[in-house]
Design a protein around this motif. Structure first.
Motif, PDB file in Angstrom:
ATOM      1  N   ILE A 151       7.617  26.207   8.530  1.00  0.00           N
ATOM      2  CA  ILE A 151       6.726  25.053   8.438  1.00  0.00           C
ATOM      3  C   ILE A 151       7.118  24.012   9.483  1.00  0.00           C
ATOM      4  N   GLU A 152       8.421  23.767   9.627  1.00  0.00           N
ATOM      5  CA  GLU A 152       8.875  22.837  10.671  1.00  0.00           C
ATOM      6  C   GLU A 152       8.389  23.290  12.036  1.00  0.00           C
ATOM      7  N   TRP A 153       8.507  24.582  12.298  1.00  0.00           N
ATOM      8  CA  TRP A 153       8.056  25.143  13.576  1.00  0.00           C
ATOM      9  C   TRP A 153       6.549  24.938  13.729  1.00  0.00           C
ATOM     10  N   LEU A 154       5.808  25.202  12.671  1.00  0.00           N
ATOM     11  CA  LEU A 154       4.352  25.053  12.702  1.00  0.00           C
ATOM     12  C   LEU A 154       3.947  23.597  12.975  1.00  0.00           C
ATOM     13  N   LEU A 155       4.652  22.658  12.362  1.00  0.00           N
ATOM     14  CA  LEU A 155       4.327  21.244  12.527  1.00  0.00           C
ATOM     15  C   LEU A 155       4.771  20.676  13.870  1.00  0.00           C
ATOM     16  N   SER A 156       5.750  21.305  14.501  1.00  0.00           N
ATOM     17  CA  SER A 156       6.284  20.754  15.743  1.00  0.00           C
ATOM     18  C   SER A 156       5.784  21.465  16.993  1.00  0.00           C
ATOM     19  N   ARG A 157       4.942  22.464  16.830  1.00  0.00           N
ATOM     20  CA  ARG A 157       4.463  23.228  17.990  1.00  0.00           C
ATOM     21  C   ARG A 157       3.665  22.362  18.939  1.00  0.00           C
ATOM     22  N   ASP A 158       3.724  22.733  20.202  1.00  0.00           N
ATOM     23  CA  ASP A 158       3.025  21.973  21.220  1.00  0.00           C
ATOM     24  C   ASP A 158       1.701  22.595  21.632  1.00  0.00           C
ATOM     25  N   ASP A 159       1.303  23.718  21.019  1.00  0.00           N
ATOM     26  CA  ASP A 159       0.044  24.313  21.471  1.00  0.00           C
ATOM     27  C   ASP A 159      -1.148  23.503  20.944  1.00  0.00           C
ATOM     28  N   PRO A 160      -2.278  23.557  21.644  1.00  0.00           N
ATOM     29  CA  PRO A 160      -3.442  22.732  21.287  1.00  0.00           C
ATOM     30  C   PRO A 160      -3.943  22.952  19.861  1.00  0.00           C
ATOM     31  N   ALA A 161      -3.892  24.182  19.374  1.00  0.00           N
ATOM     32  CA  ALA A 161      -4.384  24.449  18.015  1.00  0.00           C
ATOM     33  C   ALA A 161      -3.549  23.696  16.979  1.00  0.00           C
TER      34      ALA A 161
ATOM     35  N   ASN B  46      16.643  29.176 -16.952  1.00  0.00           N
ATOM     36  CA  ASN B  46      16.461  29.779 -15.635  1.00  0.00           C
ATOM     37  C   ASN B  46      15.322  29.154 -14.843  1.00  0.00           C
ATOM     38  N   HIS B  47      14.654  28.143 -15.389  1.00  0.00           N
ATOM     39  CA  HIS B  47      13.598  27.463 -14.646  1.00  0.00           C
ATOM     40  C   HIS B  47      14.263  26.620 -13.575  1.00  0.00           C
ATOM     41  N   LEU B  48      13.717  26.656 -12.391  1.00  0.00           N
ATOM     42  CA  LEU B  48      14.373  26.039 -11.258  1.00  0.00           C
ATOM     43  C   LEU B  48      14.080  24.554 -11.176  1.00  0.00           C
ATOM     44  N   ASN B  49      14.983  23.729 -11.585  1.00  0.00           N
ATOM     45  CA  ASN B  49      15.004  22.274 -11.457  1.00  0.00           C
ATOM     46  C   ASN B  49      13.661  21.575 -11.663  1.00  0.00           C
ATOM     47  N   ASP B  50      12.788  22.117 -12.465  1.00  0.00           N
ATOM     48  CA  ASP B  50      11.517  21.479 -12.830  1.00  0.00           C
ATOM     49  C   ASP B  50      10.652  21.100 -11.633  1.00  0.00           C
ATOM     50  N   ALA B  51      10.785  21.789 -10.522  1.00  0.00           N
ATOM     51  CA  ALA B  51       9.947  21.529  -9.352  1.00  0.00           C
ATOM     52  C   ALA B  51       8.562  22.117  -9.579  1.00  0.00           C
ATOM     53  N   GLU B  52       7.556  21.521  -8.941  1.00  0.00           N
ATOM     54  CA  GLU B  52       6.194  22.045  -9.048  1.00  0.00           C
ATOM     55  C   GLU B  52       5.930  23.144  -8.030  1.00  0.00           C
ATOM     56  N   PHE B  53       6.623  23.096  -6.905  1.00  0.00           N
ATOM     57  CA  PHE B  53       6.427  24.061  -5.827  1.00  0.00           C
ATOM     58  C   PHE B  53       7.774  24.647  -5.428  1.00  0.00           C
ATOM     59  N   PHE B  54       7.717  25.846  -4.845  1.00  0.00           N
ATOM     60  CA  PHE B  54       8.939  26.515  -4.439  1.00  0.00           C
ATOM     61  C   PHE B  54       8.771  27.111  -3.049  1.00  0.00           C
ATOM     62  N   LEU B  55       9.816  26.991  -2.225  1.00  0.00           N
ATOM     63  CA  LEU B  55       9.824  27.559  -0.886  1.00  0.00           C
ATOM     64  C   LEU B  55      11.166  28.223  -0.620  1.00  0.00           C
ATOM     65  N   ARG B  56      11.130  29.268   0.181  1.00  0.00           N
ATOM     66  CA  ARG B  56      12.371  29.878   0.661  1.00  0.00           C
ATOM     67  C   ARG B  56      12.874  29.048   1.845  1.00  0.00           C
ATOM     68  N   PRO B  57      14.174  29.086   2.140  1.00  0.00           N
ATOM     69  CA  PRO B  57      14.678  28.377   3.327  1.00  0.00           C
ATOM     70  C   PRO B  57      13.957  28.809   4.605  1.00  0.00           C
ATOM     71  N   SER B  58      13.621  30.082   4.729  1.00  0.00           N
ATOM     72  CA  SER B  58      12.915  30.556   5.924  1.00  0.00           C
ATOM     73  C   SER B  58      11.506  29.964   6.003  1.00  0.00           C
ATOM     74  N   ASP B  59      10.858  29.729   4.856  1.00  0.00           N
ATOM     75  CA  ASP B  59       9.534  29.106   4.852  1.00  0.00           C
ATOM     76  C   ASP B  59       9.621  27.667   5.345  1.00  0.00           C
ATOM     77  N   ARG B  60      10.665  26.962   4.944  1.00  0.00           N
ATOM     78  CA  ARG B  60      10.849  25.589   5.413  1.00  0.00           C
ATOM     79  C   ARG B  60      10.996  25.553   6.936  1.00  0.00           C
ATOM     80  N   ALA B  61      11.791  26.468   7.473  1.00  0.00           N
ATOM     81  CA  ALA B  61      11.976  26.540   8.929  1.00  0.00           C
ATOM     82  C   ALA B  61      10.651  26.870   9.620  1.00  0.00           C
TER      83      ALA B  61
END
Length: 152
Positions: A38-48, A21-36
């Protein structure tokens, strides 16, 4: 002669007690919503968002590329947004904070847009990873406990 191959045991699992039941020997795990998010966070246009350190951006992109899919009952033991993470840095004092999908620092919160937050994101309980501090030192950060936070 055998055809046995050496298999590296990963640092972390999406905690379930049986090896199958170990998930494909990955070191980190994310939900699909977390990936979305993160993409939003990285692509934002605000100054911060434009001022996000390059190292944080690289850590987040690396985790998106390499993370396994966080599903099932093991998800409770993965450091994801809206979870209270108890951690320590190189045997320093134990600290805790709520991981948030943000770049804004607030008391009691660990934004994913910070070096600490990006490092903790997707880690499993008892996993340790290097964390580069702002003064140039590298310490080991270890996740001690993960708790789900009830929405306010």
């Amino acid at each position: 002669m055998t055809n046995a191959q050496h298999v590296r045991v990963p640092n972390s699992f999406a905690y379930d007690t049986t090896p199958e039941n170990h998930l494909n020997d990955a070191e980190f795990f994310l939900r699909p919503s977390d990936r979305a998010d993160i993409e939003w966070l990285l692509s934002r246009d605000d100054p911060a968002a434009r001022n996000m350190p390059r190292l944080v951006e690289q850590i987040l992109r690396y985790k998106m590329r390499t993370a396994g899919k966080a599903i099932g009952k093991g998800i409770d033991q993965i450091a994801l947004p809206m979870k209270r993470i108890t951690y320590s840095e190189s045997n320093g004092p134990v600290r805790k904070g709520i991981l948030t999908m943000s770049i804004v620092e607030r008391p009691g919160r660990i934004p994913v847009g910070s070096q600490l937050g990006a490092t903790l994101l997707g880690m499993s309980r008892h996993q340790e990873e290097p964390l580069k501090k702002e003064d140039g030192r590298t310490v080991i950060v270890g996740v001690l406990k993960i708790e789900t936070v009830e929405p306010v």
